[in-house]
Motif scaffolding. Structure first.
Motif, short mmCIF file in Angstrom:
data_model
loop_
_atom_site.label_atom_id
_atom_site.label_comp_id
_atom_site.label_asym_id
_atom_site.label_seq_id
_atom_site.Cartn_x
_atom_site.Cartn_y
_atom_site.Cartn_z
N PHE A 31 39.09 42.71 33.95
CA PHE A 31 37.74 43.20 34.16
C PHE A 31 37.59 43.83 35.54
O PHE A 31 36.97 44.89 35.69
N ILE A 32 38.16 43.19 36.55
CA ILE A 32 38.05 43.71 37.90
C ILE A 32 38.73 45.08 38.02
O ILE A 32 38.32 45.92 38.81
N TYR A 37 33.44 47.06 36.30
CA TYR A 37 33.38 46.28 37.54
C TYR A 37 32.82 47.12 38.68
O TYR A 37 32.02 46.65 39.48
N ARG A 45 30.28 41.92 42.72
CA ARG A 45 31.71 42.17 42.86
C ARG A 45 32.34 41.16 43.80
O ARG A 45 33.42 40.62 43.53
N LEU A 48 32.66 37.81 42.01
CA LEU A 48 33.75 37.80 41.05
C LEU A 48 35.11 37.75 41.77
O LEU A 48 36.02 37.06 41.31
#
Length: 69
Positions: A31-32, A37, A45, A48
Protein backbone atom coordinates in the motif's frame (compact mmCIF):
# COMPACT_ATOMS: atom_id res chain seq x y z
CA UNK A 1 14.63 -27.42 17.85
CA UNK A 2 15.13 -30.95 16.60
CA UNK A 3 13.02 -32.27 13.75
CA UNK A 4 11.37 -34.74 16.12
CA UNK A 5 10.40 -32.20 18.79
CA UNK A 6 6.74 -31.27 18.87
CA UNK A 7 5.91 -27.62 19.33
CA UNK A 8 4.09 -26.60 22.45
CA UNK A 9 0.77 -24.79 21.86
CA UNK A 10 2.21 -21.43 22.89
CA UNK A 11 5.11 -21.92 20.48
CA UNK A 12 2.75 -22.67 17.61
CA UNK A 13 0.77 -19.54 18.45
CA UNK A 14 3.94 -17.45 18.15
CA UNK A 15 4.72 -19.03 14.77
CA UNK A 16 1.15 -18.40 13.58
CA UNK A 17 1.27 -14.82 14.82
CA UNK A 18 4.56 -14.23 13.02
CA UNK A 19 3.16 -15.62 9.75
CA UNK A 20 0.09 -13.39 10.07
CA UNK A 21 2.27 -10.39 10.86
CA UNK A 22 4.45 -11.04 7.80
CA UNK A 23 1.29 -10.92 5.67
CA UNK A 24 0.23 -7.62 7.22
CA UNK A 25 3.71 -6.17 6.71
CA UNK A 26 3.62 -7.21 3.06
CA UNK A 27 0.17 -5.68 2.57
CA UNK A 28 1.07 -2.40 4.22
CA UNK A 29 4.37 -2.21 2.34
CA UNK A 30 2.48 -2.70 -0.93
CA UNK A 31 0.00 0.00 0.00
CA UNK A 32 2.79 2.42 0.86
CA UNK A 33 4.22 1.84 -2.61
CA UNK A 34 0.85 2.50 -4.24
CA UNK A 35 -0.45 5.79 -5.63
CA UNK A 36 -3.30 5.74 -3.07
CA UNK A 37 -0.74 6.26 -0.32
CA UNK A 38 0.63 9.41 -1.94
CA UNK A 39 -2.73 11.17 -1.88
CA UNK A 40 -3.19 10.72 1.87
CA UNK A 41 -2.62 13.61 4.25
CA UNK A 42 0.94 13.88 5.48
CA UNK A 43 0.02 12.92 9.06
CA UNK A 44 -1.71 9.78 7.82
CA UNK A 45 1.36 8.83 5.76
CA UNK A 46 3.57 9.42 8.79
CA UNK A 47 1.32 7.27 10.97
CA UNK A 48 1.37 4.44 8.43
CA UNK A 49 5.15 4.68 8.17
CA UNK A 50 5.40 4.49 11.95
CA UNK A 51 2.99 1.54 12.02
CA UNK A 52 5.10 -0.34 9.47
CA UNK A 53 8.26 0.36 11.44
CA UNK A 54 6.74 -0.95 14.66
CA UNK A 55 5.35 -4.02 12.90
CA UNK A 56 8.83 -4.80 11.55
CA UNK A 57 10.34 -4.40 15.02
CA UNK A 58 7.66 -6.66 16.46
CA UNK A 59 8.35 -9.27 13.77
CA UNK A 60 12.04 -9.27 14.73
CA UNK A 61 11.08 -9.98 18.33
CA UNK A 62 8.78 -12.83 17.32
CA UNK A 63 11.43 -14.22 14.96
CA UNK A 64 13.98 -14.21 17.80
CA UNK A 65 11.51 -16.02 20.04
CA UNK A 66 10.88 -18.66 17.36
CA UNK A 67 14.61 -19.16 16.83
CA UNK A 68 14.92 -20.02 20.53
CA UNK A 69 12.42 -22.90 20.37
Amino acid sequence: MSNQQTLQPHQQRVIDELAELYGKIESLSSFIGDSSYRILDEIDRQLLDMQLSVMKSYSKILHTRVSRF
